[in-house]
Design a protein around this motif. Structure first.
Motif, PDB file in Angstrom:
ATOM      1  N   PRO A  58      49.048  36.295  35.364  1.00 41.36           N
ATOM      2  CA  PRO A  58      50.267  35.520  35.577  1.00 41.36           C
ATOM      3  C   PRO A  58      50.311  34.811  36.936  1.00 41.36           C
ATOM      4  N   HIS A  94      49.235  33.564  27.277  1.00 48.30           N
ATOM      5  CA  HIS A  94      50.370  34.291  27.853  1.00 48.30           C
ATOM      6  C   HIS A  94      49.966  34.843  29.209  1.00 48.30           C
ATOM      7  N   GLY A  96      50.475  37.602  31.787  1.00 51.24           N
ATOM      8  CA  GLY A  96      51.074  38.929  31.911  1.00 51.24           C
ATOM      9  C   GLY A  96      50.118  39.900  32.569  1.00 51.24           C
ATOM     10  N   GLU A 100      51.995  45.121  31.548  1.00 51.55           N
ATOM     11  CA  GLU A 100      53.006  44.439  30.731  1.00 51.55           C
ATOM     12  C   GLU A 100      52.468  44.158  29.337  1.00 51.55           C
ATOM     13  N   CYS A 101      51.258  43.632  29.257  1.00 46.26           N
ATOM     14  CA  CYS A 101      50.679  43.306  27.950  1.00 46.26           C
ATOM     15  C   CYS A 101      50.498  44.561  27.101  1.00 46.26           C
TER      16      CYS A 101
END
Length: 159
Positions: A58, A94, A96, A100-101
């Motif tokens: 991220p 995405h 992350g 988090e993932c």
């Protein structure tokens, strides 16, 4: 005689299985289909292994790679495998963190299929020379269910 799960015609048509489906743009947009468990009164283990899971950092936007192992004891529902593949693929764009993932995947599956027990192992390849492994499970494993080792060796560099 084996018992076939009953899926209504309308429910079968709403599944992604058997239909051409675009990769979801994000995990939030991905549909996680479920199908009836043909043995709802029997405790048994289902394992999905995704050795080529990808997502993006991220912060830097660079790709991150993981070997995911998802084990669960079904309740009334099974996760439909094509839907799971599309959901996991939706993480490719995405951003992350590893934690988090991994945890988001597990919690989404718990929400959608309501398993009796679920465990995920996220074995992430090194970033900055440090591998990160993330593990999570729901409650206690039902008695009598055999769960094999996840089979992913700990990361060992060149040493």
């Amino acid at each position: 005689m084996s018992r076939k799960p009953r899926i209504s015609k309308a429910a079968a048509q709403s599944l992604q299985l058997g239909h051409q489906v675009e990769t979801p743009a994000s995990p939030d947009q991905a549909k996680v289909d479920r199908v009836p468990n043909p043995h709802p009164g029997t405790d048994y283990l289902v394992r999905f292994v995704a050795p080529e899971f990808t997502t993006l950092c991220p912060i830097t936007g660079q790709p991150d790679f993981a070997h995911l192992v998802i084990d669960y004891v079904p309740g009334q529902w099974l996760v439909e495998s094509k839907a799971l593949k599309l959901y996991l693929t939706s993480f490719r764009n995405h951003g992350g963190f590893h934690e988090e993932c991994t945890i988001s995947i597990a919690k989404r599956l718990v929400k959608e299929i309501k398993p009796r027990w679920l465990r995920i192992g996220g074995y992430w390849y090194p970033r900055g020379g440090i591998p990160i492994d993330v593990f999570w499970q729901t409650g206690k494993l039902p008695g009598g269910v055999w769960v094999p080792d996840q089979g992913v060796a700990p990361y060992r560099g060149r040493g």
